[in-house]
Scaffold this active site. Structure first.
Site, PDB file in Angstrom:
ATOM      1  N   HIS A 125      -1.799  -1.289   3.057  1.00  0.00           N
ATOM      2  CA  HIS A 125      -1.139  -2.340   3.831  1.00  0.00           C
ATOM      3  C   HIS A 125       0.326  -2.006   4.021  1.00  0.00           C
ATOM      4  O   HIS A 125       1.023  -1.660   3.073  1.00  0.00           O
ATOM      5  CB  HIS A 125      -1.276  -3.671   3.083  1.00  0.00           C
ATOM      6  CG  HIS A 125      -0.746  -4.857   3.836  1.00  0.00           C
ATOM      7  ND1 HIS A 125      -1.542  -5.632   4.658  1.00  0.00           N
ATOM      8  CD2 HIS A 125       0.496  -5.395   3.896  1.00  0.00           C
ATOM      9  CE1 HIS A 125      -0.816  -6.604   5.174  1.00  0.00           C
ATOM     10  NE2 HIS A 125       0.434  -6.481   4.737  1.00  0.00           N
ATOM     11  N   ASP A 210       5.290   3.438  17.659  1.00  0.00           N
ATOM     12  CA  ASP A 210       5.066   3.407  16.216  1.00  0.00           C
ATOM     13  C   ASP A 210       5.800   4.584  15.592  1.00  0.00           C
ATOM     14  O   ASP A 210       5.740   5.696  16.115  1.00  0.00           O
ATOM     15  CB  ASP A 210       3.559   3.519  15.933  1.00  0.00           C
ATOM     16  CG  ASP A 210       3.162   3.075  14.536  1.00  0.00           C
ATOM     17  OD1 ASP A 210       3.911   3.368  13.592  1.00  0.00           O
ATOM     18  OD2 ASP A 210       2.100   2.450  14.388  1.00  0.00           O
ATOM     19  N   ARG A 212       5.539   5.021  12.057  1.00  0.00           N
ATOM     20  CA  ARG A 212       4.957   5.249  10.737  1.00  0.00           C
ATOM     21  C   ARG A 212       4.428   6.674  10.633  1.00  0.00           C
ATOM     22  O   ARG A 212       3.761   7.164  11.535  1.00  0.00           O
ATOM     23  CB  ARG A 212       3.830   4.246  10.475  1.00  0.00           C
ATOM     24  CG  ARG A 212       4.314   2.851  10.195  1.00  0.00           C
ATOM     25  CD  ARG A 212       3.175   1.879  10.099  1.00  0.00           C
ATOM     26  NE  ARG A 212       2.514   1.695  11.384  1.00  0.00           N
ATOM     27  CZ  ARG A 212       1.529   0.824  11.591  1.00  0.00           C
ATOM     28  NH1 ARG A 212       1.078   0.086  10.597  1.00  0.00           N
ATOM     29  NH2 ARG A 212       0.993   0.706  12.782  1.00  0.00           N
TER      30      ARG A 212
END
Length: 328
Positions: A125, A210, A212
């Site tokens: 998560h 994004d 990440r």
């Protein structure tokens, strides 16, 4: 005396987790207290470990397919020269990067995690302060997280282990300021918040959809000896691909139950499924027409009626282009 900087980068302890969602699950019968893993009060017992990232630069360079020198120079530039030893001390091979760490939560016996014959439920998560902590309903983050915790508890009660790894990657690693600017762009755009423009808004504000970096994400799973995940509580294709590419097998991919998705988060879930998230059985049939039809809650800065169903807020001045407000 020798100038060494020695500090711990991992700490492990036990915890009692008290979530309102788990209390509600006990009340409604979704969860059954056993007095060991889950108490009648709704508290659950778990182990947790805090981990700060530590990079052994030769190995990181090997994994990235570049030379150690190139890696050192890149980190030096990207950190605005904060760490001159990257260039001046090639003999120092360990680097503590200035990025967020992670926390591992384990329900059940940690010793069972490497055993492929014993059930393992897992969620990885990424932090979302607005939802995880304060309950903002524009996304599915907290509902998915608490659902994973419920499933982790159930797995531990069946004799397996439940694992939740919480990464500090706020706002797809873009940060909260950028995330709130994206929220405002979504809500204030012509036609309102829409699944069709969900990813475009992020790119419009941040230049990318994004940031990440998933290549190192599975490392904590390997630290724990994970080789097989029976229940992967995630719909993300990026996370799934990153994990299985390292040799870990995933048997079942578990989508968030539809009843847990907040109304205003329908935009997010519809856009993500259309663009490649695992739909499972619950989200079949999301096509271009569904994408166009899905709209989020509207802003209503002019509203004065306290009973209005629309969001209320101050009327921004035309010059206040940098005002950031989240009404979601």
């Amino acid at each position: 005396d020798k100038g060494f900087d020695i500090r711990p980068t991992i700490a492990v302890t036990k915890a009692h987790i008290d979530l309102p969602e788990c209390r509600e699950a006990v009340r409604t019968g979704r969860l059954k207290p056993d007095g060991k893993i889950l108490m009648p009060s709704g508290k659950s017992m778990c182990h947790k470990a805090a981990i700060e990232p530590v990079w052994y630069l030769p190995e990181i360079a090997r994994r990235f397919g570049c030379t150690e020198t190139h890696l050192r120079q890149s980190i030096f530039r990207m950190t605005n020269g904060m760490y001159p030893e990257l260039i001046t001390r090639p003999d120092i091979k360990i680097f503590l990067p200035p990025i967020g760490g992670l926390t591992i939560y384990i329900w059940g016996d940690p010793d069972t995690i490497p055993d492929e014959d014993i059930e393992l439920t897992c969620r990885v998560h990424d932090e979302c302060n607005g939802s995880d902590v304060f309950g903002s309903d524009i996304c599915t983050c907290r509902p998915y997280l608490t659902h994973a915790i419920e499933e982790a508890i159930k797995t531990a009660q069946r004799g397996g282990a439940g694992l939740v790894i919480y990464y500090r990657k706020e706002g797809r690693s873009l940060g909260e300021v950028t995330k709130y600017l994206v929220y405002n762009t979504r809500k204030r755009q012509e036609g309102g918040d829409s699944a069709e423009n969900y990813f475009n808004c992020t790119e419009q504000v941040a230049g990318v959809q994004d940031t990440r970096f998933q290549a190192l994400m599975p490392d904590p799973l390997h630290f724990l000896g994970v080789t097989k995940i029976h229940n992967f509580i995630s719909m993300s294709d990026m996370k799934y691909n990153a994990i299985v590419s390292t040799g870990i097998k995933i048997v079942n991919r578990v989508e968030i139950p539809k009843e847990l998705v907040p109304d205003d988060a329908q935009v997010e879930i519809t856009a993500k499924v259309f663009h490649g998230y695992n739909a499972g059985e619950a989200y079949q049939g999301i096509d271009k027409e569904e994408l166009k039809k899905c709209k989020g809650r509207e802003y209503n800065y002019e509203a004065s009626d306290g009973g209005s169903d629309k969001e209320e807020g101050p009327v921004p001045k035309k010059s206040d282009s940098n005002i950031v407000e989240e009404h979601a």
